[in-house]
Motif scaffolding. Structure first.
Motif, PDB file in Angstrom:
ATOM      1  N   GLY A 180       0.835  -1.202   0.000  1.00  0.00           N
ATOM      2  CA  GLY A 180       0.000   0.000   0.000  1.00  0.00           C
ATOM      3  C   GLY A 180       0.863   1.242   0.000  1.00  0.00           C
ATOM      4  N   ASP A 181       0.267   2.342  -0.431  1.00  0.00           N
ATOM      5  CA  ASP A 181       0.972   3.616  -0.519  1.00  0.00           C
ATOM      6  C   ASP A 181       1.521   4.037   0.848  1.00  0.00           C
ATOM      7  OD1 ASP A 181       1.639   6.146  -1.886  1.00  0.00           O
ATOM      8  OD2 ASP A 181       0.147   6.976  -0.501  1.00  0.00           O
ATOM      9  N   LEU A 182       2.789   4.394   0.874  1.00  0.00           N
ATOM     10  CA  LEU A 182       3.444   4.712   2.142  1.00  0.00           C
ATOM     11  C   LEU A 182       2.766   5.881   2.863  1.00  0.00           C
ATOM     12  CD1 LEU A 182       5.764   4.064   4.076  1.00  0.00           C
ATOM     13  CD2 LEU A 182       7.184   5.664   2.779  1.00  0.00           C
ATOM     14  N   GLU A 183       2.381   6.903   2.099  1.00  0.00           N
ATOM     15  CA  GLU A 183       1.785   8.070   2.733  1.00  0.00           C
ATOM     16  C   GLU A 183       0.419   7.734   3.348  1.00  0.00           C
ATOM     17  OE1 GLU A 183       0.677  12.681   1.651  1.00  0.00           O
ATOM     18  OE2 GLU A 183       1.683  11.495   0.118  1.00  0.00           O
ATOM     19  N   LEU A 184      -0.380   6.974   2.625  1.00  0.00           N
ATOM     20  CA  LEU A 184      -1.688   6.586   3.166  1.00  0.00           C
ATOM     21  C   LEU A 184      -1.515   5.691   4.397  1.00  0.00           C
ATOM     22  CD1 LEU A 184      -4.766   6.559   3.056  1.00  0.00           C
ATOM     23  CD2 LEU A 184      -4.654   4.689   1.410  1.00  0.00           C
ATOM     24  N   ARG A 185      -0.504   4.830   4.346  1.00  0.00           N
ATOM     25  CA  ARG A 185      -0.252   3.992   5.530  1.00  0.00           C
ATOM     26  C   ARG A 185       0.102   4.861   6.736  1.00  0.00           C
ATOM     27  NH1 ARG A 185       4.151   0.478   4.751  1.00  0.00           N
ATOM     28  NH2 ARG A 185       4.553   0.930   2.565  1.00  0.00           N
ATOM     29  N   ARG A 194      -1.854   5.014  10.192  1.00  0.00           N
ATOM     30  CA  ARG A 194      -1.147   4.841  11.472  1.00  0.00           C
ATOM     31  C   ARG A 194      -1.537   5.961  12.432  1.00  0.00           C
ATOM     32  NH1 ARG A 194       4.399   6.880  10.518  1.00  0.00           N
ATOM     33  NH2 ARG A 194       3.054   8.723  10.435  1.00  0.00           N
ATOM     34  N   ASP A 195      -1.520   7.215  11.939  1.00  0.00           N
ATOM     35  CA  ASP A 195      -1.886   8.349  12.794  1.00  0.00           C
ATOM     36  C   ASP A 195      -3.329   8.229  13.273  1.00  0.00           C
ATOM     37  OD1 ASP A 195       0.613   9.239  12.192  1.00  0.00           O
ATOM     38  OD2 ASP A 195      -0.028  10.781  10.770  1.00  0.00           O
ATOM     39  N   HIS A 196      -4.196   7.830  12.370  1.00  0.00           N
ATOM     40  CA  HIS A 196      -5.605   7.660  12.731  1.00  0.00           C
ATOM     41  C   HIS A 196      -5.756   6.605  13.830  1.00  0.00           C
ATOM     42  CE1 HIS A 196      -9.978   7.226  12.070  1.00  0.00           C
ATOM     43  NE2 HIS A 196      -9.724   5.971  12.354  1.00  0.00           N
ATOM     44  N   LEU A 197      -5.099   5.477  13.653  1.00  0.00           N
ATOM     45  CA  LEU A 197      -5.224   4.404  14.644  1.00  0.00           C
ATOM     46  C   LEU A 197      -4.681   4.848  16.001  1.00  0.00           C
ATOM     47  CD1 LEU A 197      -4.348   1.203  12.567  1.00  0.00           C
ATOM     48  CD2 LEU A 197      -6.594   2.170  13.081  1.00  0.00           C
ATOM     49  N   LYS A 198      -3.655   5.710  15.968  1.00  0.00           N
ATOM     50  CA  LYS A 198      -3.091   6.208  17.215  1.00  0.00           C
ATOM     51  C   LYS A 198      -4.158   6.947  18.020  1.00  0.00           C
ATOM     52  CE  LYS A 198       1.077   8.018  19.147  1.00  0.00           C
ATOM     53  NZ  LYS A 198       2.088   9.069  19.112  1.00  0.00           N
ATOM     54  N   THR A 199      -5.003   7.724  17.348  1.00  0.00           N
ATOM     55  CA  THR A 199      -6.086   8.421  18.055  1.00  0.00           C
ATOM     56  C   THR A 199      -7.089   7.436  18.644  1.00  0.00           C
ATOM     57  OG1 THR A 199      -7.573   8.597  16.150  1.00  0.00           O
ATOM     58  CG2 THR A 199      -5.933  10.335  16.403  1.00  0.00           C
ATOM     59  N   ARG A 200      -7.057   6.195  18.209  1.00  0.00           N
ATOM     60  CA  ARG A 200      -7.934   5.166  18.759  1.00  0.00           C
ATOM     61  C   ARG A 200      -7.178   4.242  19.723  1.00  0.00           C
ATOM     62  NH1 ARG A 200     -10.441   8.346  15.847  1.00  0.00           N
ATOM     63  NH2 ARG A 200     -12.218   7.814  14.528  1.00  0.00           N
ATOM     64  N   LEU A 253      -7.037   9.600   0.464  1.00  0.00           N
ATOM     65  CA  LEU A 253      -6.064  10.035   1.478  1.00  0.00           C
ATOM     66  C   LEU A 253      -6.376  11.392   2.115  1.00  0.00           C
ATOM     67  CD1 LEU A 253      -2.250   9.511   1.062  1.00  0.00           C
ATOM     68  CD2 LEU A 253      -3.135  11.671   1.934  1.00  0.00           C
ATOM     69  N   PRO A 254      -6.586  12.461   1.319  1.00  0.00           N
ATOM     70  CA  PRO A 254      -6.782  13.767   1.957  1.00  0.00           C
ATOM     71  C   PRO A 254      -7.992  13.783   2.889  1.00  0.00           C
ATOM     72  CG  PRO A 254      -6.552  13.997  -0.434  1.00  0.00           C
ATOM     73  CD  PRO A 254      -6.638  12.546  -0.151  1.00  0.00           C
ATOM     74  N   PHE A 255      -9.067  13.093   2.499  1.00  0.00           N
ATOM     75  CA  PHE A 255     -10.261  13.101   3.344  1.00  0.00           C
ATOM     76  C   PHE A 255     -10.003  12.407   4.676  1.00  0.00           C
ATOM     77  CE2 PHE A 255     -14.382  11.969   4.963  1.00  0.00           C
ATOM     78  CZ  PHE A 255     -15.114  13.130   4.731  1.00  0.00           C
ATOM     79  N   ILE A 256      -9.346  11.261   4.615  1.00  0.00           N
ATOM     80  CA  ILE A 256      -9.057  10.542   5.867  1.00  0.00           C
ATOM     81  C   ILE A 256      -8.129  11.388   6.747  1.00  0.00           C
ATOM     82  CG2 ILE A 256      -8.026   8.451   6.865  1.00  0.00           C
ATOM     83  CD1 ILE A 256      -8.868   6.957   4.329  1.00  0.00           C
ATOM     84  N   ALA A 257      -7.172  12.059   6.108  1.00  0.00           N
ATOM     85  CA  ALA A 257      -6.212  12.858   6.873  1.00  0.00           C
ATOM     86  C   ALA A 257      -6.856  14.085   7.492  1.00  0.00           C
ATOM     87  CB  ALA A 257      -5.052  13.282   5.963  1.00  0.00           C
ATOM     88  N   GLY A 258      -7.791  14.730   6.764  1.00  0.00           N
ATOM     89  CA  GLY A 258      -8.258  16.031   7.226  1.00  0.00           C
ATOM     90  C   GLY A 258      -9.667  16.077   7.778  1.00  0.00           C
ATOM     91  N   LYS A 259     -10.608  15.457   7.073  1.00  0.00           N
ATOM     92  CA  LYS A 259     -12.004  15.748   7.393  1.00  0.00           C
ATOM     93  C   LYS A 259     -12.759  14.592   8.028  1.00  0.00           C
ATOM     94  CE  LYS A 259     -12.112  19.177   3.817  1.00  0.00           C
ATOM     95  NZ  LYS A 259     -12.191  19.359   2.369  1.00  0.00           N
TER      96      LYS A 259
END
Lengths: 479, 479
Positions: free
Chosen positions: B154-159, B163-169, B360-366
Motif C-alpha cells: 500500500g501507498d506509504l503516505e496513506l499507511r 497509522r496516525d488515525h489508529l493512534k487516536t484510537r 487520502l486527503p479526506f481521511i487525513a483532514g475531514k
C-alpha cells in the motif's frame, strides 16, 4: 509448520521438505535466526518418520541454509555468518500455507533509476490524459459509482464492450461469459483457488510467469514445467507426460510468452486443445501481449478454437492502457465461470466500479487506433534495445529478437552467480528479473529478463548500456 | 469431486459429505440435473468406504435434494420437480474447492427498490463530492498514478495517515505494520489463505459475517461458532471449547457486531486476548463500525491492548466514506504482516494506487468531523426505523435497539420458512439477509438482518412499513 507433501509423487519426501524450507528461507518467509520445529515435532505434524525430517535438515545444513546446535535445535542461518539473537517469538513458529512468494521479493524496486525488471509500458506512452478525463467526468456526473459495490462479476456494460472486443479477435461469447478482475494476477489466483488443490497436477511452460508459479505453489499443486522451443511449449512432450500424470490444468502464455518471448504455433495450439479435451481439463490462456506485435499479427488464440469450454482466457486491458487501474477480463463458459464468480465474491466483493467505468469509453472507442500506434513505438524502442545488445552484449550472451511483447530474454554463458550480478546492478540503480524465479525452485537458471519499455527512451538506452558493460566485466571476472 | 473431510472431528463422515453437497446444491455450485459421482468413485476419491458415501446420498435423497436412478446414478434434483435434461457436460464433473459460497447468492440484488440486505450507507450521506474532487485533481496533477503498480503493501503516505488515525484510537504502531487491502473482505481472505488450512480450528461468534464464513469454509477450516449474549462472545464457553480443540484463529467483530449489533465488554476483550496469548494464536478483530456509535464511544479495541502481536486488526475506511472505493487497513505486527503482504502480492499485485491517493486527503483532514455528523444522522435514521418496528412489528418478533452500526437483527417467533418469506419480499422489491447465512450450514436460523441506512429516509420508511406488514401476514398464515 505446514508443508504440503505429495506422497505419490516422483520426488522423495526428504527432498520435498528440504525444497519447501529452502524456498521459504530464500524468499524471506523464514527469517534468519528463526528456530525450525524439532525433528520429532515436524515428523509428527507431517506424519512422516523422524528419519525423513532428519535427512531434510541434513541437506539444508550442508547447503548452509540452517545450522543445528546440540540440544537447542536448528536455526535459519545468516548468510553473512554473523551471530544473530535466537528469537523465540511465537509468531515465528505460527504455521502458514505460503510455500513460495518469489514475486513479492522480485518486483518492488520503485526506487531504482533503471527498472528493467517490471514488464510494463512507460507512462508517457499511455493514454492517461484520456482515461483521466473519463475519471474526472464520472466523479461529477455519476458520483454514486464511488458508493456502490456493483456486480461481483463486473459492470454489465464493460463486459459487453469486452465481449465485442473479443469478437474482433475471433472469440465469440456472451457478456455473461465474461468476468472482470483486478488484473490478470487476480484471474490466475481465482482459477487456482477454485480448481487447484494439494497434489493436483498443473503443467506450465519452462520458463513461465513468476506470479502464476507462486499462486499454484500456494495451492500445493504439483507443478510440472514443459520444455519449449521456437514454436512454444513442446506439446508432444506434454502429451507423454500426461500419460504419467493426468493434468488438472494447463497454464500457458502462448503469444510472446512471458518471459521467453516465444509464440506457440497454430498446430500446437490445436493439439494442446485436443489434449485438454481428451483429459477433460482446463487450459488457462494468459494473453497479455497479443495486441503488441511488431510485424504480423500472432496466430489466433486457443480460446477462439474452443467450442466446449476448456479454455479460461485472460486478457489484461489495463496492462496496455493504464496498468495502475488493474482491469482485466476473464472469459470462460458454463459453470466454470459461475464458480470463478463465487470465488471472486469471497476475495474482494468485486472490482471497483468507478475504475471499470473509467476505462470503458477508451476500450470501446479508441483502443484499436491507440494499439496500432503503440505497436510502432514499441517496435522502434525494441529495435534500439536490440541494437545496443548487438553492440555491447559480451561474447556468449544469447537472445532471440522478439516478435512482440515487452521483454528481452537473455541467456548468459556458463552458470554465473546471478544473485551477485543482481547485487552489483542494484548498486548502479539497475534492476532485472533473475531467470530462476520463472522456474520451480530446483532449477538454477542462467537467464535474465529485461523489459525495454518501462523507461523513457533515453533512460532505457543509458541503463542498458551501463548494464551490458557491467555484465561484460562480471562475466570476465567470474569466467 | 473434492470434499475436505475432518477425520478427527466431532461430525460423522457421512454427515460431513452430505452437508458439503447440500451447501453446494443450495448455493447453486452444483446445478440441477448434474450427475453426482458414483458411490464407488467418490468413495475412492475421498478414501472412505462405499457405505459412507451411500449413507450421505441417502440423506440427500430423503431431503429431496437429489434423486437416484438405478443404473444411471444420482442427480441434483430440480426443486420445481420438472424433468431436466441429463446434462453430461465435462464441466459439471470438473472438481473444485468451493464448499460454500453463500455471500455470492445473497448479496447482489441491485435491481431491488428496497435493498435492506446490504449493510451500507446511502450515497447521499457520503462525502462523494470531496473524494470526487480529489480524483479529478489527481488525474490532472499526477496522471502517472494510473500507470504505476505501486507498493504491494500500500501507498506509504496513506499507511502513515492510517497509522496516525489508529493512534487516536489507542493503537500504537508504525506505518510498516499497516497494509492496505481492497476492502476488509480481502483482508479476511488474505489471513485465511495464509494461516488457515484444512482441519484448522477457527472460532467465530454465532452468528457471524457471511463473507468471513465463506472464506474460512473455502480453506477447509473446522469452524466452531461460540454462543453470544448481551456482552458479546461467551469467552468462558470459548475457553472450555479451546481445551477440546485448540484454536488456530479466532475471528471476532467485537463492536456493534455484524449481524447481531452486540458489543463485547472490556472484560471479555481482555480475557479473549489472554486466551490468544496462552494458545499462541491469532485474533482477527474486524472493526467496520466502531466510529458509528449513537451514544457513547465503544470500549477500546482489542488491538489497543495487544502488546505481543496476537491481533490482526481490520478497519474499513471506504465503508464509511465511499464503499465503492474498496480501501481498508490491516494492522498487524512482525512477520505476521510480512506473510500477509506476500499473499497480497500473489492475489492482485496491490490495490490501485490512484484510489488510495484519492481517499487520502479526506481521511487525513475531514474524517473526524464527518464521522461526528454521520453519527447524528444515522442515529436519527435508526430511531425512525425502530419507531416503525415498535408500531408495526408483528407480535413475538424480537430485536435489540442497536447502540451503533448499520443493522437491525430481528428474531422471528417459531421457525418460519424464511426462504418463502424471502421470495414474497422479493416480489415486492424488498430484500433482506436471511439469518441462516450467518451460521454454519447445519443451523436453521429464525433471524433476519435489515440495514436501515442503505436507502434515503423516505424509501427506508416506506420499505420497512411494507416489509413489516408482509411479515405480519406471513406469520399469521404460517403460524
Amino acid at each position: 509448520m505446514h508443508i504440503d507433501l505429495n506422497r505419490n509423487g516422483s520426488k522423495s519426501l526428504p527432498h520435498q521438505i528440504s525444497e519447501t524450507l529452502s524456498q521459504r528461507i530464500s524468499s524471506g518467509l523464514l527469517q534468519q535466526g528463526v528456530r525450525l520445529p524439532s525433528v520429532r515435532s515436524l515428523a509428527t505434524t507431517l506424519r512422516v518418520s523422524q528419519l525423513t525430517v532428519s535427512k531434510a535438515y541434513d541437506v539444508l545444513e550442508k547447503r548452509g541454509l540452517i545450522y543445528c546446535r546440540q540440544g537447542k535445535g536448528c536455526f535459519v542461518a545468516d548468510p553473512k555468518h554473523t551471530k544473530r539473537q535466537e528469537d523465540g517469538r511465537w509468531q515465528d513458529v505460527y504455521d502458514d500455507y505460503l510455500p513460495r512468494a518469489q514475486l513479492w521479493r522480485n518486483f518492488d524496486y520503485s526506487e531504482v533509476k533503471y527498472p528493467f525488471h517490471i514488464a510494463a509500458i512507460h507512462s508517457e506512452l499511455l493514454p492517461l490524459k484520456n482515461i483521466g478525463d473519463s475519471f474526472a467526468s464520472l466523479v461529477t456526473q455519476q458520483p454514486e459509482l464511488m458508493a456502490t459495490y456493483g456486480n461481483f462479476q463486473g459492470d454489465l456494460e464493460l463486459r459487453g464492450i469486452m465481449r465485442d472486443h473479443l469478437k474482433t479477435r475471433g472469440i465469440t461469447l456472451t457478456s455473461s461469459d465474461v468476468m472482470i478482475t483486478s488484473g490478470t494476477q487476480q484471474g490466475i489466483d481465482l482459477v487456482a483457488r477454485t480448481f487447484v488443490g494439494p497434489g493436483d497436477t498443473v503443467y506450465l511452460e519452462a520458463p513461465s510467469y513468476t506470479g502464476a508459479i507462486d499462486v499454484f505453489a500456494g495451492r500445493g499443486a504439483e507443478m510440472i514445467f514443459v520444455p519449449t522451443d521456437s514454436e512454444g511449449m513442446r506439446v508432444d512432450i506434454l502429451t507423454r507426460m500426461c500419460d504419467q500424470r493426468p493434468p488438472k490444468l494447463i497454464y500457458t502464455i502462448p503469444t510472446f510468452q512471458n518471459p521467453s518471448g516465444v509464440t506457440m504455433s497454430i498446430a500446437r495450439r490445436q493439439r494442446l486443445l485436443e489434449l485438454a479435451r481428451s483429459y477433460r481439463c482446463l487450459i488457462v490462456e494468459d494473453d497479455p501481449f497479443s495486441d503488441l506485435y511488431f510485424h504480423a499479427p500472432p496466430p489466433p488464440t486457443i480460446k477462439s478454437m474452443d467450442s466446449e469450454g476448456h479454455v479460461v482466457y485472460m486478457k489484461s486491458f489495463s496492462k496496455v492502457i493504464a496498468p495502475g487501474c488493474r482491469i482485466a477480463c476473464v472469459a470462460a463458459g458454463g459453470n466454470i465461470l459461475s464458480r470463478l464468480i463465487a470465488a471472486k465474491s469471497a476475495s474482494d466483493l468485486g472490482s471497483p466500479l468507478l475504475t471499470q467505468r473509467a476505462v470503458l469509453p477508451f476500450i470501446a472507442g479508441k483502443y484499436e487506433t491507440y494499439a496500432a500506434q503503440l505497436r510502432v513505438t514499441l517496435r522502434t524502442r525494441m529495435e534500439k534495445a536490440t541494437k545496443l545488445l548487438k553492440l555491447y552484449a559480451p561474447p556468449g550472451v544469447k537472445y532471440i529478437l522478439p516478435e512482440g511483447g515487452l521483454n528481452l530474454w537473455l541467456e548468459l554463458p556458463a552458470s554465473p552467480d546471478i544473485a551477485r550480478l543482481h547485487e552489483l546492478a542494484e548498486q548502479m540503480s539497475i534492476s532485472f528479473l533473475p531467470g530462476d524465479v520463472c522456474y520451480s525452485a530446483e532449477t538454477s537458471s542462467r537467464h535474465i529478463r529485461l523489459c525495454y519499455s518501462q523507461m523513457n527512451e533515453t533512460d532505457m538506452e543509458e541503463g542498458l548500456r551501463l548494464f551490458l558493460r557491467l555484465l561484460g566485466r562480471f562475466l570476465q571476472v567470474s569466467g
